[in-house]
Design an enzyme around this catalytic site. Structure first.
Site, short mmCIF file in Angstrom:
data_model
loop_
_atom_site.label_atom_id
_atom_site.label_comp_id
_atom_site.label_asym_id
_atom_site.label_seq_id
_atom_site.Cartn_x
_atom_site.Cartn_y
_atom_site.Cartn_z
N GLU A 1 -4.75 -8.68 -0.58
CA GLU A 1 -5.71 -8.66 0.66
C GLU A 1 -6.93 -8.38 0.35
O GLU A 1 -7.50 -7.55 -0.44
CB GLU A 1 -5.20 -7.12 1.25
CG GLU A 1 -3.93 -7.22 2.20
CD GLU A 1 -3.58 -6.09 3.02
OE1 GLU A 1 -4.46 -5.37 3.47
OE2 GLU A 1 -2.16 -5.92 3.00
N GLU B 1 1.00 -1.17 0.11
CA GLU B 1 -0.10 0.13 -0.03
C GLU B 1 0.88 1.22 -0.01
O GLU B 1 0.70 1.95 0.88
CB GLU B 1 -1.04 -0.11 1.05
CG GLU B 1 -1.97 -1.15 0.99
CD GLU B 1 -3.33 -1.26 1.96
OE1 GLU B 1 -3.51 -0.05 2.88
OE2 GLU B 1 -4.24 -1.91 1.82
O1 AHR Z 1 -5.21 -5.99 6.82
C1 AHR Z 1 -5.00 -4.90 7.47
C2 AHR Z 1 -4.37 -3.71 6.75
O2 AHR Z 1 -5.35 -3.40 5.93
C3 AHR Z 1 -2.97 -4.11 6.26
O3 AHR Z 1 -1.98 -4.16 7.07
C4 AHR Z 1 -3.05 -3.13 5.23
O4 AHR Z 1 -2.26 -3.37 4.20
C5 AHR Z 1 -4.46 -2.94 4.88
O5 AHR Z 1 -4.58 -1.60 4.79
#
Ligand code: AHR
Length: 519
Positions: free
Chosen positions: A323, A200
């Protein structure tokens, strides 16, 4: 004249109604599976997972340390380890998430008593003692038989730091980092293939612009070396859900031979980020809102993939959805920075819908990682002290095992809808594949909370000899497993279907996810 036209319309309407009448009688749901078609393999890495240093995911979830009273083997919890072995998870992403961009790997090697401590500023501001580091993670991955996927630190790290980490892990010869690894007890290199370059980077990983990140990526990727026996699969940090410009800029500015995968994150939030819904208490309208939003990942992948197609028509670069999952309010009384939430049949449906969609896009989606493994967000496992439960999401992953590395086969589905309040969605969600031994696998989610749905399945291109089926279901869409009732939602065998020639007929139970296997 007018009268004649009207009566012609009336006549046509009457004929149409007559034709549709039998359909109304037998139900509107029909599935055609073209079992002799398809050529794309569903990469088993689509069924991957993610364990960040966040809340009780690593500490308390996977790792309790060798001196813990909780049953463990060299510090790894036995119950969690066994559950992950049973699930045959193909890969595990680590150490973050946002944590990855403030993690310095050299703090997590050597004598645990001498390792420096740090503050986990993203997740609860707790002290991280670095007792779970590179060796602990890679040895855990080996024990559970999974492939590690490591995310390097771009936000607060350096090219040198990531380059040396790769040398430490993958180089077999004599070098400063390989020698250090040996002094720390690991003779052989681990040969780790999957490496992420930051996380991110548009947000917690450094608030970079896509142009700036693309340049940084090129520097990091240049010094991420392929050592003999370990060709890297390099993953560029991708977009935040609908940010198509991020994908466009990266695809335009990073040469295809420098990037194997491009990540993408997509969370399903009910309500808004500021005012998220609860994990176990929701109306039927909110239930459908969650599932409708989860299903939008189909459109999301299509949009990013369309941009990628312009630069990479052969689909060499994979979308790495590293994710995904539901994000609700934390459970009352828990640390807001630990992201601990319960997991209901609604989450099981989110998993089923999402995995069906990832399968559908298997040509472009090469990997996906559910967020996260233990005690965080849409977890597959929850722990409390020395106790453990498997969530409904765990059981869907278990149910879907046959799709891994199978060939995607095309299907055509006609399904009725389900509607509550302002929300409406298809009631049935399907994916179909063929295993190497010829077995056809059909996963079906009936998201209707209380209506069994008659379904006729036409299996084309095979001589069906027999079928078996398994089901994940529960009394209600908000049913969940708790530490006092651990098996409210579980997987069991399902026999309520009729196979005659190549026609399979069944009534798909309300609020269920099925896997039918036809030989
Ligand atoms: O999964 C939780 C968080 O969500 C992670 O650390 C991040 O990459 C995302 O914003």
């Amino acid at each position: 004249m007018n009268m004649r036209i009207i009566s012609r319309f009336q006549f046509l309407a009457f004929v149409l109604a007559l034709c549709l009448f039998p359909l109304v009688l037998v139900g509107q749901n029909k599935l055609i599976v073209n079992t002799d078609q398809g050529h794309i393999t569903i990469n088993r890495h689509i069924y991957g997972h993610f364990a960040e240093h966040l809340g009780r995911n690593i500490y308390g979830g996977i790792w309790v340390g060798p001196n813990s009273s909780i049953p463990n083997e060299d510090g790894y919890r036995l119950d969690v380890m066994q559950a992950l072995i049973d699930l045959e998870i193909p890969n595990l992403r680590w150490p973050g998430g946002c944590f990855a961009d403030e993690y310095h790997w050299t703090d997590g090697i050597g004598d645990p008593a001498q390792r420096p401590k740090m503050v986990n500023t993203h997740w609860g501001g707790v002290t991280e003692d670095n007792s779970f580091g590179t060796h602990e993670f890679l040895n855990f991955a080996k024990r559970i038989g999974t492939e590690p996927y490591i995310t390097g630190n771009v936000g607060s790290g350096s090219v040198e730091e990531m380059s040396k980490w790769i040398e430490y892990i993958n180089f077999d010869g004599v070098s400063p980092m390989a020698d250090l690894r040996r002094r720390n007890g690991q003779e052989e290199p681990w040969n780790i293939k999957y490496w992420g370059v930051g996380n991110e980077s548009w947000g917690c990983g450094g608030h970079m612009t896509p142009e700036y990140y693309a340049n940084e990526y090129r520097r990091y990727a240049t010094f991420a070396r392929d050592y003999p026996g370990s060709k890297l699969y390099k993953i560029a940090g991708g977009a935040n859900d609908w940010d198509l410009n991020w994908t466009e800029v990266l695809m335009k500015n990073i040469p295809l031979n420098m990037m194997d995968g491009l990540s993408l994150h997509y969370y399903t939030v009910t309500g808004t980020w500021e005012n998220k819904g609860k994990a176990t208490e929701f109306t039927k309208e909110e239930y459908l809102e969650t599932l409708r939003k989860a299903a939008r990942v189909d459109e999301l992948i299509t949009k990013h993939s369309t941009i990628m197609d312009m630069y990479d028509p052969e689909k060499k670069v994979g979308i790495i959805l590293d994710e995904w999952g539901t994000w609700f309010q934390v459970e009352p009384g828990t640390n807001p920075g630990f992201l601990y939430q319960q997991n209901t049949m609604r989450d099981a449906h989110v998993a089923a819908i999402s995995l069906n969609i990832f399968n559908k896009h298997a040509e472009r989606v090469h990997m996906a990682n559910l967020a996260q493994t233990v005690n965080v967000l849409q977890a597959i496992i929850l722990t409390s002290e020395d106790d453990m439960i498997l969530t409904p999401t765990y059981h869907v992953f278990d149910l879907y095992k046959p799709h891994k590395d199978a060939t995607l086969v095309p299907h055509h589905l006609v399904t009725e809808n389900v509607a509550f309040g302002q929300e409406q969605l298809e009631a049935l969600h399907v994916s179909s594949s063929k295993s190497s031994d010829g077995t056809v696998n059909i996963s079906i989610a009936n998201i209707h909370p209380d209506k069994n749905l008659p379904l006729e399945i036409d299996l084309r291109g095979m001589q069906a000899k027999g079928a078996t089926a398994e089901i994940v279901t529960a009394p209600s869409v908000d049913s969940y497993n708790s530490f006092t009732s651990k098996e409210v939602v579980k997987k069991s065998s399902f026999k309520d279907f009729k196979l005659k020639s190549n026609q399979l007929n069944l009534s798909v139970p309300a609020n269920s996810v099925l896997m039918i296997r036809v030989k």
